[in-house]
Design a protein around this motif. Structure first.
Motif, PDB file in Angstrom:
ATOM      1  N   LEU A 157      -0.233  -3.477  -1.933  1.00 16.74           N
ATOM      2  CA  LEU A 157      -0.500  -4.903  -1.877  1.00 16.74           C
ATOM      3  C   LEU A 157       0.767  -5.627  -1.430  1.00 16.74           C
ATOM      4  CD1 LEU A 157      -2.267  -7.351  -2.314  1.00 16.74           C
ATOM      5  CD2 LEU A 157      -1.823  -7.211  -4.771  1.00 16.74           C
ATOM      6  N   VAL A 158       0.843  -5.877  -0.144  1.00 16.24           N
ATOM      7  CA  VAL A 158       2.016  -6.523   0.451  1.00 16.24           C
ATOM      8  C   VAL A 158       1.508  -7.758   1.205  1.00 16.24           C
ATOM      9  CG1 VAL A 158       4.126  -6.160   1.796  1.00 16.24           C
ATOM     10  CG2 VAL A 158       2.982  -4.207   0.739  1.00 16.24           C
ATOM     11  N   PRO A 159       1.186  -8.853   0.479  1.00 12.24           N
ATOM     12  CA  PRO A 159       0.550 -10.011   1.123  1.00 12.24           C
ATOM     13  C   PRO A 159       1.350 -10.597   2.266  1.00 12.24           C
ATOM     14  CG  PRO A 159       0.461 -10.215  -1.272  1.00 12.24           C
ATOM     15  CD  PRO A 159       1.362  -9.069  -0.960  1.00 12.24           C
ATOM     16  N   GLN A 160       2.680 -10.582   2.138  1.00  4.83           N
ATOM     17  CA  GLN A 160       3.495 -11.155   3.200  1.00  4.83           C
ATOM     18  C   GLN A 160       3.350 -10.373   4.498  1.00  4.83           C
ATOM     19  OE1 GLN A 160       4.576  -9.565   0.551  1.00  4.83           O
ATOM     20  NE2 GLN A 160       6.551  -8.563   0.820  1.00  4.83           N
ATOM     21  N   MET A 161       3.005  -9.112   4.406  1.00  2.00           N
ATOM     22  CA  MET A 161       2.761  -8.312   5.607  1.00  2.00           C
ATOM     23  C   MET A 161       1.330  -8.508   6.104  1.00  2.00           C
ATOM     24  SD  MET A 161       2.755  -4.151   6.052  1.00  2.00           S
ATOM     25  CE  MET A 161       4.477  -3.933   6.456  1.00  2.00           C
ATOM     26  N   HIS A 162       0.368  -8.381   5.194  1.00  2.00           N
ATOM     27  CA  HIS A 162      -1.037  -8.394   5.593  1.00  2.00           C
ATOM     28  C   HIS A 162      -1.518  -9.784   5.988  1.00  2.00           C
ATOM     29  CE1 HIS A 162      -1.214  -4.772   2.655  1.00  2.00           C
ATOM     30  NE2 HIS A 162      -0.865  -4.385   3.862  1.00  2.00           N
ATOM     31  N   PRO A 219       1.489  -1.397  -7.631  1.00  2.00           N
ATOM     32  CA  PRO A 219       0.894  -0.544  -8.659  1.00  2.00           C
ATOM     33  C   PRO A 219       0.453   0.778  -8.060  1.00  2.00           C
ATOM     34  CG  PRO A 219      -0.675  -2.205  -7.944  1.00  2.00           C
ATOM     35  CD  PRO A 219       0.625  -2.522  -7.254  1.00  2.00           C
ATOM     36  N   PRO A 220       0.380   1.837  -8.850  1.00  2.00           N
ATOM     37  CA  PRO A 220      -0.045   3.137  -8.313  1.00  2.00           C
ATOM     38  C   PRO A 220      -1.410   3.037  -7.643  1.00  2.00           C
ATOM     39  CG  PRO A 220       0.862   3.399 -10.518  1.00  2.00           C
ATOM     40  CD  PRO A 220       0.748   1.920 -10.273  1.00  2.00           C
ATOM     41  N   CYS A 231       0.372   3.265   1.394  1.00  2.97           N
ATOM     42  CA  CYS A 231       0.394   2.272   2.466  1.00  2.97           C
ATOM     43  C   CYS A 231      -0.017   2.895   3.798  1.00  2.97           C
ATOM     44  CB  CYS A 231       1.784   1.636   2.563  1.00  2.97           C
ATOM     45  SG  CYS A 231       2.211   0.621   1.120  1.00  2.97           S
ATOM     46  N   PRO A 232      -0.397   2.067   4.770  1.00  5.23           N
ATOM     47  CA  PRO A 232      -0.826   2.592   6.078  1.00  5.23           C
ATOM     48  C   PRO A 232       0.352   3.104   6.898  1.00  5.23           C
ATOM     49  CG  PRO A 232      -0.825   0.194   6.110  1.00  5.23           C
ATOM     50  CD  PRO A 232      -0.523   0.603   4.690  1.00  5.23           C
ATOM     51  N   ILE A 233       0.840   4.261   6.475  1.00  6.54           N
ATOM     52  CA  ILE A 233       2.044   4.855   7.078  1.00  6.54           C
ATOM     53  C   ILE A 233       1.665   6.182   7.722  1.00  6.54           C
ATOM     54  CG2 ILE A 233       4.236   5.971   6.479  1.00  6.54           C
ATOM     55  CD1 ILE A 233       4.559   3.767   4.322  1.00  6.54           C
TER      56      ILE A 233
END
Length: 226
Positions: free
Chosen positions: A111-116, A106-107, A158-160
Motif C-alpha cells: 500500500l503505497v498511495p503516493q505511488m499508486h 503490512p505483511p 509489490c509489483p516488482i
C-alpha cells in the motif's frame, strides 16, 4: 434523516496552516528525517498514522474513493468539476500541515498511495506542496534491510520484477523518474530533495517560510532512523 457527521477533530498541537505538505518519496527514504525536521519547526505532522490513529494509507484510500464518487456524481448531473479537495483531504486524514509518510507495509499488502495515486493527488490537491524525497540506493537498501523484514516484503508483495534486489532497485528508481514527470507536468508546488544533502533544510524552508532550516541534521542518515 441520518444524524449529521461529527465535526472534524481540532488541529493537533503545532503551527497550523491551510497549506498541505505531502511527502511522496518511497518508504524508508527519509520520512523520519522529514517528520523530525517539521516537528522541530513546530508544525503539526502526521507520519504513518493520521486522524483518529487511522493509518495514513487507509485514510488516503478513503479520500480517493470520496473524490472519485463526487466527481462521478458531478459528471452525471452535468455540474462543474470541483477543482480543490483540500478540505476533504484534511477531513479524512486530519488537520495536519505535513503528511510525512502515507505508505504502510503490512505483511501481504503493498500500500503505497503516493505511488499508486500520485496523479490523482496532484490533480485534486492543486494548492498542496509535494516533497519528492530521494536517497541514494546505497543508503536506501540497508535501511529497508534493517527494518523488520521490509526488504523481503517489498520484493514479495509489490509489483516488482524480477523478484530480487535488482528488481527492487529498478522499482525504486523508475518511480522517481515517473514522479518527477508527473510533478513537473502538473505545475504544482513541489520540491525534489536528496535527504543526504546537508542543504535539504534550506530547500524545505522555502515551502513553509517559518520552518527552521537548522532543524535538518547535516549527517541525517547517521543520526535518525529513516
Amino acid at each position: 434523516p441520518p444524524p449529521p457527521p461529527p465535526p472534524p477533530p481540532p488541529p493537533p498541537p503545532g503551527q497550523n496552516s491551510s497549506k498541505i505538505v505531502i511527502a511522496v518519496g518511497m518508504p524508508r527514504a527519509g520520512t523520519a528525517m522529514l517528520s523530525s525536521f517539521f516537528q522541530c519547526s513546530k508544525f503539526a505532522v502526521a507520519r504513518k498514522r493520521c486522524a483518529a490513529d487511522v493509518l495514513c494509507g487507509v485514510c488516503v484510500l478513503d479520500f480517493i474513493e470520496e473524490v472519485t464518487r463526487d466527481a462521478s456524481e458531478r459528471r452525471s448531473k452535468r455540474m462543474a468539476p470541483k477543482l480543490d479537495y483540500s478540505k476533504e483531504f484534511k477531513d479524512s486524514c486530519g488537520h495536519y500541515v505535513v503528511f510525512a509518510q502515507l505508505d504502510v507495509e503490512p505483511p501481504g499488502v503493498c500500500l503505497v498511495p503516493q505511488m499508486h495515486f500520485l496523479q490523482m493527488l496532484v490533480t485534486h490537491l492543486p494548492n498542496a506542496c509535494f516533497i519528492l524525497h530521494n536517497q541514494e540506493v546505497k543508503h536506501w537498501i540497508p535501511s529497508i534491510q534493517a527494518h523488520k523484514g521490509l526488504h523481503d516484503r517489498l520484493i514479495q508483495d509489490c509489483p516488482i520484477w524480477p523478484r530480487n534486489q535488482q528488481g527492487l532497485i529498478s522499482w525504486y528508481t523508475n518511480y522517481y523518474e515517473r514522479a518527477k514527470e508527473i510533478l513537473d507536468q502538473a505545475k504544482v508546488c513541489h520540491k525534489m530533495i536528496d535527504v543526504d544533502d546537508p542543504s535539504a533544510g534550506n530547500q524545505l524552508a522555502s515551502i513553509l517560510p517559518t520552518a527552521q532550516d537548522n532543524c535538518w541534521p547535516s549527517t541525517a542518515h547517521n543520526n535518525i532512523k529513516m
